[in-house]
Scaffold this active site. Structure first.
Site, PDB file in Angstrom:
ATOM      1  N   PHE A   7       0.816  -1.204   0.000  1.00 43.96           N
ATOM      2  CA  PHE A   7       0.000   0.000   0.000  1.00 43.96           C
ATOM      3  C   PHE A   7       0.853   1.259   0.000  1.00 43.96           C
ATOM      4  O   PHE A   7       1.863   1.333   0.714  1.00 43.96           O
ATOM      5  CB  PHE A   7      -0.879   0.055   1.261  1.00 43.96           C
ATOM      6  N   ASP A   8       0.425   2.249  -0.765  1.00 45.24           N
ATOM      7  CA  ASP A   8       0.872   3.603  -0.511  1.00 45.24           C
ATOM      8  C   ASP A   8       0.264   3.990   0.837  1.00 45.24           C
ATOM      9  O   ASP A   8      -0.685   3.352   1.303  1.00 45.24           O
ATOM     10  CB  ASP A   8       0.376   4.525  -1.631  1.00 45.24           C
ATOM     11  N   LEU A   9       0.778   5.040   1.464  1.00 42.66           N
ATOM     12  CA  LEU A   9       0.282   5.416   2.791  1.00 42.66           C
ATOM     13  C   LEU A   9      -0.694   6.595   2.724  1.00 42.66           C
ATOM     14  O   LEU A   9      -1.898   6.439   2.914  1.00 42.66           O
ATOM     15  CB  LEU A   9       1.466   5.746   3.705  1.00 42.66           C
ATOM     16  N   ASP A  10      -0.171   7.787   2.406  1.00 37.47           N
ATOM     17  CA  ASP A  10      -1.012   8.989   2.381  1.00 37.47           C
ATOM     18  C   ASP A  10      -2.034   8.927   1.256  1.00 37.47           C
ATOM     19  O   ASP A  10      -1.686   8.710   0.096  1.00 37.47           O
ATOM     20  CB  ASP A  10      -0.149  10.240   2.200  1.00 37.47           C
TER      21      ASP A  10
END
Length: 214
Positions: A7-10
């Site tokens: 996953f990307d975070l932001d």
């Protein structure tokens, strides 16, 4: 067979859209006396800070990064919000034996702070930040590093993100890709990177993984 979800975070696991917008607005006004539109700022989401600020003033990149990080830190804990059911989605993936990783362009200190603040850091089996790799999204290196750490091949990984940089990083590594329709970007902008799949909300990741593994 999907053995790992990255996953990307932001903007993907944590709703930091307002935090990022306010941090950019403050930085541009303070450093350059500029007031870019929200649309212009949003179009940069997912890119490394150095790249973004270089396009405005290549002689003041470090000053602008420092200004951004200072205000971002001040606002961070009040402006970080949860996306619905992210915790449940991650917990369920873990219960099914799926490995979970983060691949973010955010520096490790603030990335970890946000993940811990939201109570989701405990779910991650690997946490890839810019300090770890030489090349960054949209290059595939961060995704490849995450796969290496997790002991899976890129073809066994699904990269999930809210920006074209996330999707391209996944594609360049040879992973399957999924765009989130709750992105702050115009959906057609995300679509330019041609994600293999889309989800409307975090919980739909569970259905997607189940479908891919059936």
């Amino acid at each position: 067979m999907i053995k790992a979800v990255l996953f990307d975070l932001d903007g993907t696991l944590i709703n930091t859209n307002d935090l990022i917008l306010k941090s950019f607005k403050h930085t541009f006004k303070t450093m350059l006396d500029l007031e870019p539109s929200e649309e212009e700022i949003t179009m940069n989401y997912g890119r490394p800070l150095q790249e973004i600020f270089k396009s405005y003033d290549e002689n003041r990149i470090e000053e602008m990064i420092n200004c951004y990080r200072k205000i971002n830190l001040e606002l961070h804990d009040d402006e970080c919000k949860e996306f619905a059911d992210v915790d449940l989605m991650l917990k369920t993936l873990k219960s099914k034996g799926i490995k979970i990783g983060v691949v973010t362009s955010k520096k490790s200190d603030m990335a970890e702070r946000g993940a811990k603040l939201m109570g989701i850091f405990k779910y991650f089996d690997t946490f890839i930040t810019p300090e770890i790799t030489t090349k960054h999204k949209p290059d595939g290196e961060p995704v490849l590093k995450a796969c290496e750490n997790l002991g899976v091949s890129p073809s066994e990984a699904l990269m999930v993100g809210d920006s074209p940089y996330d999707i391209l990083a996944g594609k360049n590594a040879g992973a399957k890709t999924c765009g989130v329709k709750y992105t702050a970007l115009p959906l057609e902008k995300l679509g330019e990177s041609n994600p293999d799949f889309y989800v409307d909300k975090p919980l739909e990741i569970l259905d997607l993984v189940e479908k891919l593994n059936s």
